[in-house]
Design a protein around this motif. Structure first.
Motif, PDB file in Angstrom:
ATOM      1  N   ALA A 188      61.630  43.396  51.983  1.00  8.52           N
ATOM      2  CA  ALA A 188      60.172  43.587  51.953  1.00  8.52           C
ATOM      3  C   ALA A 188      59.463  42.339  51.439  1.00  8.52           C
ATOM      4  O   ALA A 188      58.415  41.939  51.974  1.00  8.52           O
ATOM      5  CB  ALA A 188      59.821  44.792  51.077  1.00  8.52           C
ATOM      6  N   SER A 189      60.023  41.714  50.412  1.00  5.21           N
ATOM      7  CA  SER A 189      59.403  40.496  49.887  1.00  5.21           C
ATOM      8  C   SER A 189      59.458  39.364  50.909  1.00  5.21           C
ATOM      9  O   SER A 189      58.507  38.590  51.040  1.00  5.21           O
ATOM     10  CB  SER A 189      60.099  40.072  48.589  1.00  5.21           C
ATOM     11  OG  SER A 189      61.480  39.825  48.812  1.00  5.21           O
ATOM     12  N   GLN A 190      60.540  39.271  51.659  1.00  2.00           N
ATOM     13  CA  GLN A 190      60.644  38.259  52.706  1.00  2.00           C
ATOM     14  C   GLN A 190      59.635  38.523  53.824  1.00  2.00           C
ATOM     15  O   GLN A 190      58.983  37.597  54.318  1.00  2.00           O
ATOM     16  CB  GLN A 190      62.066  38.240  53.271  1.00  2.00           C
ATOM     17  CG  GLN A 190      62.274  37.264  54.415  1.00  2.00           C
ATOM     18  CD  GLN A 190      62.124  35.833  53.970  1.00  2.00           C
ATOM     19  OE1 GLN A 190      62.454  35.503  52.837  1.00  2.00           O
ATOM     20  NE2 GLN A 190      61.644  34.978  54.858  1.00  2.00           N
ATOM     21  N   PHE A 191      59.470  39.784  54.207  1.00  2.00           N
ATOM     22  CA  PHE A 191      58.506  40.141  55.252  1.00  2.00           C
ATOM     23  C   PHE A 191      57.075  39.840  54.806  1.00  2.00           C
ATOM     24  O   PHE A 191      56.291  39.279  55.578  1.00  2.00           O
ATOM     25  CB  PHE A 191      58.648  41.623  55.600  1.00  2.00           C
ATOM     26  CG  PHE A 191      57.627  42.119  56.581  1.00  2.00           C
ATOM     27  CD1 PHE A 191      57.761  41.867  57.926  1.00  2.00           C
ATOM     28  CD2 PHE A 191      56.517  42.832  56.147  1.00  2.00           C
ATOM     29  CE1 PHE A 191      56.818  42.312  58.845  1.00  2.00           C
ATOM     30  CE2 PHE A 191      55.562  43.282  57.044  1.00  2.00           C
ATOM     31  CZ  PHE A 191      55.717  43.023  58.400  1.00  2.00           C
ATOM     32  N   TYR A 192      56.736  40.192  53.575  1.00  2.00           N
ATOM     33  CA  TYR A 192      55.375  39.970  53.087  1.00  2.00           C
ATOM     34  C   TYR A 192      55.071  38.471  52.975  1.00  2.00           C
ATOM     35  O   TYR A 192      53.960  38.035  53.278  1.00  2.00           O
ATOM     36  CB  TYR A 192      55.188  40.644  51.732  1.00  2.00           C
ATOM     37  CG  TYR A 192      53.793  40.480  51.172  1.00  2.00           C
ATOM     38  CD1 TYR A 192      52.745  41.265  51.639  1.00  2.00           C
ATOM     39  CD2 TYR A 192      53.530  39.531  50.197  1.00  2.00           C
ATOM     40  CE1 TYR A 192      51.457  41.106  51.142  1.00  2.00           C
ATOM     41  CE2 TYR A 192      52.243  39.367  49.692  1.00  2.00           C
ATOM     42  CZ  TYR A 192      51.216  40.159  50.168  1.00  2.00           C
ATOM     43  OH  TYR A 192      49.949  39.981  49.664  1.00  2.00           O
ATOM     44  N   THR A 193      56.073  37.702  52.543  1.00  2.00           N
ATOM     45  CA  THR A 193      55.876  36.254  52.430  1.00  2.00           C
ATOM     46  C   THR A 193      55.567  35.637  53.782  1.00  2.00           C
ATOM     47  O   THR A 193      54.648  34.823  53.925  1.00  2.00           O
ATOM     48  CB  THR A 193      57.132  35.599  51.826  1.00  2.00           C
ATOM     49  OG1 THR A 193      57.379  36.153  50.535  1.00  2.00           O
ATOM     50  CG2 THR A 193      56.940  34.100  51.692  1.00  2.00           C
ATOM     51  N   VAL A 245      60.765  36.454  45.375  1.00  2.00           N
ATOM     52  CA  VAL A 245      59.549  36.712  44.599  1.00  2.00           C
ATOM     53  C   VAL A 245      58.907  35.392  44.185  1.00  2.00           C
ATOM     54  O   VAL A 245      57.679  35.245  44.214  1.00  2.00           O
ATOM     55  CB  VAL A 245      59.866  37.588  43.372  1.00  2.00           C
ATOM     56  CG1 VAL A 245      58.652  37.703  42.460  1.00  2.00           C
ATOM     57  CG2 VAL A 245      60.325  38.973  43.805  1.00  2.00           C
ATOM     58  N   TRP A 246      59.728  34.411  43.803  1.00  2.00           N
ATOM     59  CA  TRP A 246      59.190  33.097  43.434  1.00  2.00           C
ATOM     60  C   TRP A 246      58.483  32.458  44.636  1.00  2.00           C
ATOM     61  O   TRP A 246      57.386  31.906  44.507  1.00  2.00           O
ATOM     62  CB  TRP A 246      60.327  32.202  42.931  1.00  2.00           C
ATOM     63  CG  TRP A 246      59.882  30.799  42.608  1.00  2.00           C
ATOM     64  CD1 TRP A 246      59.660  29.776  43.484  1.00  2.00           C
ATOM     65  CD2 TRP A 246      59.583  30.274  41.312  1.00  2.00           C
ATOM     66  NE1 TRP A 246      59.263  28.655  42.832  1.00  2.00           N
ATOM     67  CE2 TRP A 246      59.203  28.915  41.496  1.00  2.00           C
ATOM     68  CE3 TRP A 246      59.622  30.804  40.031  1.00  2.00           C
ATOM     69  CZ2 TRP A 246      58.854  28.101  40.417  1.00  2.00           C
ATOM     70  CZ3 TRP A 246      59.278  29.980  38.964  1.00  2.00           C
ATOM     71  CH2 TRP A 246      58.891  28.651  39.162  1.00  2.00           C
ATOM     72  N   THR A 247      59.142  32.514  45.794  1.00  2.00           N
ATOM     73  CA  THR A 247      58.543  31.939  47.004  1.00  2.00           C
ATOM     74  C   THR A 247      57.226  32.621  47.351  1.00  2.00           C
ATOM     75  O   THR A 247      56.251  31.956  47.742  1.00  2.00           O
ATOM     76  CB  THR A 247      59.522  32.061  48.185  1.00  2.00           C
ATOM     77  OG1 THR A 247      60.746  31.418  47.847  1.00  2.00           O
ATOM     78  CG2 THR A 247      58.950  31.440  49.444  1.00  2.00           C
ATOM     79  N   MET A 248      57.176  33.928  47.215  1.00  2.00           N
ATOM     80  CA  MET A 248      55.965  34.680  47.526  1.00  2.00           C
ATOM     81  C   MET A 248      54.819  34.274  46.595  1.00  2.00           C
ATOM     82  O   MET A 248      53.697  34.016  47.044  1.00  2.00           O
ATOM     83  CB  MET A 248      56.235  36.178  47.406  1.00  2.00           C
ATOM     84  CG  MET A 248      55.052  37.069  47.765  1.00  2.00           C
ATOM     85  SD  MET A 248      55.520  38.821  47.797  1.00  2.00           S
ATOM     86  CE  MET A 248      56.035  39.064  46.092  1.00  2.00           C
ATOM     87  N   GLY A 249      55.096  34.192  45.290  1.00  2.00           N
ATOM     88  CA  GLY A 249      54.059  33.786  44.346  1.00  2.00           C
ATOM     89  C   GLY A 249      53.629  32.347  44.544  1.00  2.00           C
ATOM     90  O   GLY A 249      52.436  32.025  44.468  1.00  2.00           O
TER      91      GLY A 249
END
Length: 423
Positions: A188-193, A245-249
């Protein structure tokens, strides 16, 4: 997988050493055999690696921007040499060389993380099999095998059998539940990013096959993480979830403060920048001056969001300068009165006259014609004063009095009387 991981064994010792150093610090707080000590050690390893990779991330952003700028030229080359793939590749490489771009630069952070990822996998796999590796000795190995994260051992996998899980001191249900939740969060975090990159930080004015590929990857990457995630140990899932999570932020910060020109993120950023600059009367941050300087340098090549930003400053009585600063506009400068209040010195706008009806125009035209009827002007020269002029007797003409006005077709000045016709 073990064969691939063994190729990165040269970095296994440094990675295990870093984990042990963090474990000694967190072990003094939470206990050496707890999942918190080992889990936070892995998280700290991720943060340390990502901090070291920030320069590569900046280079990735610049490369991605450059590739987006080159999309129209790349599309022209593809259409021009669509039947000659070799010439097409040569022209593409020539374009990359002239502009100084590298398509592989966008993959640098992922490629740079690969050795650390496989080294960590090799370390955790050694913990699962009970083998010492790197600087992890027998005592540290026993401590790591006792560590559980929410009931799941650090080295357990989703695909492990019940006998192997029981050997690590856990139940198969706990391992399956924890690993499944972490795999879902990782995907999910990869998709949102990827989604926020495509919906907010892409130039919407350029439609190229590159954008279609990025949209496809938005759905492919989460599926790949889900498929490979079932074979990852819990410690590796912690590592990969933390880096996602780091990449997303990190990406959210870049999109908010340094968006791609022509994107929705740029429209939102310039709207915030307009409010900030107009409220303070100047650009206070260096990053703001850098953005304004780039917009001013574009000139007529500005997109609609940048033109709207410049017009917003002009309406507020401000003008953007070539160095990125903002000053008071001369045409709309504020004039300070004696009591300290500021009044606008802008010239009033020219108002268009109201449209009149036909009857009003006719009545107005007649009234104007009556009021503006010219007085008859004398055709005789009056340079001399009246006292100096001798009195001349009035000359009578047949059929009329004195001629005081010049008739049409006659020259100006006094006219000679016509001699009477002799019969």
């Amino acid at each position: 997988m073990d064969t691939i991981a063994s190729l990165f064994s040269f970095i296994t010792t440094p990675v295990s050493w870093v984990i042990v150093q963090f474990h000694s610090m967190y072990g003094a707080i939470f206990g050496p055999d707890t999942g918190w000590a080992w889990g936070l050690s892995i998280v700290s390893l991720v943060i340390l690696i990502r901090i070291c990779l920030i320069p590569l991330f900046v280079k990735q952003i610049k490369s991605t921007r450059a590739m987006q700028t080159l999309q129209p030229e790349m599309k022209k080359i593809q259409e021009r040499y669509k039947n000659d793939k070799q010439r097409q590749s040569e022209e593409m490489m020539k374009l990359y060389k002239e502009t100084g771009t590298n398509p592989l630069s966008s993959c640098l952070p992922i490629l740079a993380q690969s050795p650390f990822f496989f080294a960590l996998y090799h370390v955790l796999n050694g913990i699962a099999t009970g083998d010492t590796i790197g600087v992890i000795n027998e005592s540290l190995l026993a401590s790591a095998r006792k560590a559980h994260i929410f009931g799941a051992p650090l080295a357990a996998k989703f695909t492990d059998g019940s006998s192997k899980v029981e050997a690590l001191g856990a139940s198969l249900t706990d391992v399956r539940v924890v690993t499944a939740i972490m795999i879902v969060l990782m995907s999910a975090s990869q998709f949102y990013t990827q989604r926020q990159l495509m919906t907010k930080n892409v130039d919407t004015t350029v439609k190229t096959p590159f954008m279609q590929q990025q949209k496809m990857l938005m759905y492919v990457f989460p599926v790949m993480f889900a498929v490979f995630g079932i074979n990852f140990p819990v410690g590796v899932l912690v590592y990969w979830l933390t880096t996602n999570v780091w990449t997303m932020g990190q990406q959210m910060y870049v999109i908010r403060n340094n968006p791609t020109p022509g994107s929705k993120a740029q429209a939102a950023y310039l709207e915030r920048l307009t409010k900030h600059v107009t409220s303070h009367g100047k650009a206070r941050k260096r990053s703001e001056r850098t953005i304004i300087k780039a917009i001013v340098a574009k000139g007529r090549d500005r997109n609609e969001f940048e033109r709207k930003f410049i017009n917003g400053l002009n309406k507020a009585g401000l003008a953007a300068q070539a160095d990125g600063s903002v000053v008071q506009s001369e045409s709309q400068a504020a004039v300070q009165t004696e009591d300290g209040a500021s009044t606008s010195a802008a010239a009033p706008k020219r108002q268009q006259p109201k449209r009149q009806s036909k009857s009003q125009r006719q009545s107005g035209g007649k009234a104007a014609g009556d009021a503006a009827s010219p007085e008859p002007t004398s055709l005789t020269k009056s340079d001399e004063p009246e006292d100096a002029k001798p009195a001349e007797p009035a000359k009578k003409q047949s059929g009329g009095g004195t001629r005081s006005k010049a008739q049409s077709g006659q020259r100006k000045g006094p006219q000679r009387p016509k001699s009477p016709s002799k019969k």
